[in-house]
Design a protein around this motif. Sequence first.
Motif, mmCIF file in Angstrom:
data_model
loop_
_atom_site.group_PDB
_atom_site.id
_atom_site.type_symbol
_atom_site.label_atom_id
_atom_site.label_comp_id
_atom_site.label_asym_id
_atom_site.label_seq_id
_atom_site.Cartn_x
_atom_site.Cartn_y
_atom_site.Cartn_z
ATOM 1 N N LEU A 155 0.830 -1.327 0.098
ATOM 2 C CA LEU A 155 -0.075 0.052 0.117
ATOM 3 C C LEU A 155 0.811 1.202 -0.089
ATOM 4 O O LEU A 155 0.511 2.412 -0.413
ATOM 5 C CB LEU A 155 -0.987 -0.064 1.173
ATOM 6 N N HIS A 156 2.049 1.238 0.371
ATOM 7 C CA HIS A 156 3.063 2.340 0.413
ATOM 8 C C HIS A 156 3.093 3.035 -0.762
ATOM 9 O O HIS A 156 3.469 3.918 -1.170
ATOM 10 C CB HIS A 156 4.362 1.906 0.950
ATOM 11 N N ILE A 207 0.920 3.303 -3.053
ATOM 12 C CA ILE A 207 -0.393 3.603 -3.747
ATOM 13 C C ILE A 207 -0.355 4.849 -4.635
ATOM 14 O O ILE A 207 -0.627 4.903 -5.392
ATOM 15 C CB ILE A 207 -1.468 3.529 -2.489
ATOM 16 N N GLU A 208 0.312 6.001 -3.969
ATOM 17 C CA GLU A 208 0.535 7.221 -4.730
ATOM 18 C C GLU A 208 1.098 7.029 -6.188
ATOM 19 O O GLU A 208 0.830 7.617 -6.943
ATOM 20 C CB GLU A 208 1.283 8.200 -3.955
ATOM 21 N N PHE A 213 -2.962 2.201 9.155
ATOM 22 C CA PHE A 213 -2.172 2.123 7.862
ATOM 23 C C PHE A 213 -3.137 2.115 6.586
ATOM 24 O O PHE A 213 -3.167 2.883 5.568
ATOM 25 C CB PHE A 213 -1.426 1.103 7.838
ATOM 26 N N CYS A 218 -3.484 5.249 3.959
ATOM 27 C CA CYS A 218 -3.252 4.941 2.543
ATOM 28 C C CYS A 218 -4.228 5.128 1.837
ATOM 29 O O CYS A 218 -4.044 5.515 0.523
ATOM 30 C CB CYS A 218 -2.706 3.472 2.386
ATOM 31 N N SER A 219 -5.551 4.835 2.110
ATOM 32 C CA SER A 219 -6.739 5.157 1.096
ATOM 33 C C SER A 219 -6.782 6.354 0.877
ATOM 34 O O SER A 219 -7.499 6.991 -0.012
ATOM 35 C CB SER A 219 -7.865 4.632 1.602
ATOM 36 N N SER A 272 -4.785 8.407 0.064
ATOM 37 C CA SER A 272 -3.914 8.785 -1.089
ATOM 38 C C SER A 272 -4.817 8.853 -2.288
ATOM 39 O O SER A 272 -4.413 9.294 -3.349
ATOM 40 C CB SER A 272 -2.799 7.972 -1.269
ATOM 41 N N TYR A 299 2.207 10.770 2.578
ATOM 42 C CA TYR A 299 3.534 10.249 3.322
ATOM 43 C C TYR A 299 3.698 10.741 4.718
ATOM 44 O O TYR A 299 4.106 9.940 5.700
ATOM 45 C CB TYR A 299 4.539 10.478 2.257
ATOM 46 N N ARG A 339 1.202 9.484 7.475
ATOM 47 C CA ARG A 339 1.515 8.179 7.552
ATOM 48 C C ARG A 339 2.397 7.918 8.480
ATOM 49 O O ARG A 339 2.897 7.074 9.146
ATOM 50 C CB ARG A 339 1.676 7.348 6.198
ATOM 51 N N TRP A 383 -11.534 2.716 2.967
ATOM 52 C CA TRP A 383 -10.970 2.592 1.756
ATOM 53 C C TRP A 383 -11.928 2.725 0.640
ATOM 54 O O TRP A 383 -11.859 3.182 -0.609
ATOM 55 C CB TRP A 383 -10.334 1.084 1.812
#
Lengths: 297, 244
Positions: free
Chosen positions: B65-66, B68-69, B145, B149-150, B152, B159, B162, B232
């Motif tokens: 998921l990191h 995702i951007e 997390f 991440c969602s 994004s 970032y 997070r 999400w």
Amino acid sequence: MIRVEGLSKVFRRPRTFSGPFGTVRTLFTRQYEEKLAVDDVSFEIDEGEIVGYLGPNGAGKSTTIKMLTGILTPTGGSIEVNGLVPWRERTANARNVGVVFGQRSQLWWDLPLIESLRLVGALYDVRHFDKALSKVREILGLDGFLDTPVRQLSLGQRMRGDLAAAVLYEPPLLYLDEPTVGLDVLAKEAVREFIVETNRSGRTTVMLTTHDLADVEALCKRIILIDHGKVLFDGAIDALVNQPRRLVVELESGTRTYDIHDDLPGMVATIAAEHTIRDLSIVEPDLESVIKGIYAR
Amino acid sequence: MLQYRMNSVIGILTGAVWQGTGFAFIWVVMHTFPSLAGWGLAEIAFLYGLRLTAHGVAMIPLMALHNIEFLVREGEFDRYLLRPLNPLVQVLGNRLGLAQVGDLLVGVALLVVAGQSTGIEWGPWPLIVCVVAIVSGALIEGAFFLALCSLSLRLLDTYALRSFVDEAFSTFGSYPLKIFGSVVEWLLTYVLPVAFVAYVPASVVLGKLDGTWALAGPVLGVILMALGYQVWRGQLKHYQSVGS
């Protein structure tokens, strides 16, 4: 097959400021700029049709396709594709449609084409993979490059690979977003033939966006024209291009154009009696000039 | 991913060394102060191991998921939405968190070693509490997390936010919260529930807290993960794709 009613999409982003401290103001602003990308669009497409969805850059074509495929959620209005609401039942909808974006490959960059196709087969539960593959590999002529990694394919080969992936699971509906962009004359011809063939043999409905009007003339009976998110024209190409031929005459006093109705020799004779003709030509009505006229409005 | 064997090994080792140095720091501190807020070295090591194991369990599957951007910015995410498979599964399928395998190994090693020197009477009950705590701790951290991440999908770059939450979990979660004072302890229990990842279950296993507290973690973990997934789904509706 596709029913779209009053569809609209608004993109919202924070207003950006310029000048001193502009960046800081942008960071804290509660003001938004809204862009109406698709504005109250309605149309229906029946099973087995090939419809050209045309418009200048930024008209809202891709945004419409993205809503039809369920990538984007509409701001207003309704969409029904094969009885499903794409954004709500996205996975079910995905099984019914094949999508090709000419600008962006759907294949796996590092895998040989054949592996990409196998993955597609697995994702869409294609039961008789070899049979499905042999069907497309012949029409698209994939044999020379099935084992080549997708990143090494030429644009024409890649596009054929993308088309193969999109039809492998025999979806009743195909969205083709600029499928001939950047292709040479022969490759374009191959893509067009393939579309015609898929449409004829499988009754596949095709929605096509393109800037190449030769594609449209070769494939579509009907076009939908949009600009600034609104539908400008929806109907048969014949109706759009249904204008008289024109006679362009170069005289000593300048160039003149006349609409040709029936008696062309008579017309020429009349003009010749009054002026000295230096040159003359006949202009057939064509899609390009008609569409140019509509865009320019 | 395992095609690149050397890279995998180095990734796992880096994770292990990184966490090893983290624990070495505690070791040094504990040489000076034999007990922190009533916790001895072995007990803190046990707490640290519990939190690290939970972290590893959460992040090995979620690490992808990191990216995702990047996926959103490059238009890659559009592809996922076109396929008949949950896009979250497709994102996670991209890769596993290898450095987090290192975290997991160090965490389990700490648990095993520290567990024997704390004087806990090991039987089925403490074992069950530990396993449940690892799973629910992973759910709690994973839920935050996932939710962050969602964001994004809409905001693109999250970032900073997070890493702030990640730091909160790793910095505060690995020590007895009492040492940070009551305000921080309250915040990390009721606002950002870091306490329930390791502090509360470790306290239960070590006999510092009543056994019923062991229930809080799993309940919270399931609820938070369900909420995280809803975030999400909500953000997915606001996904704006990219031009062209």
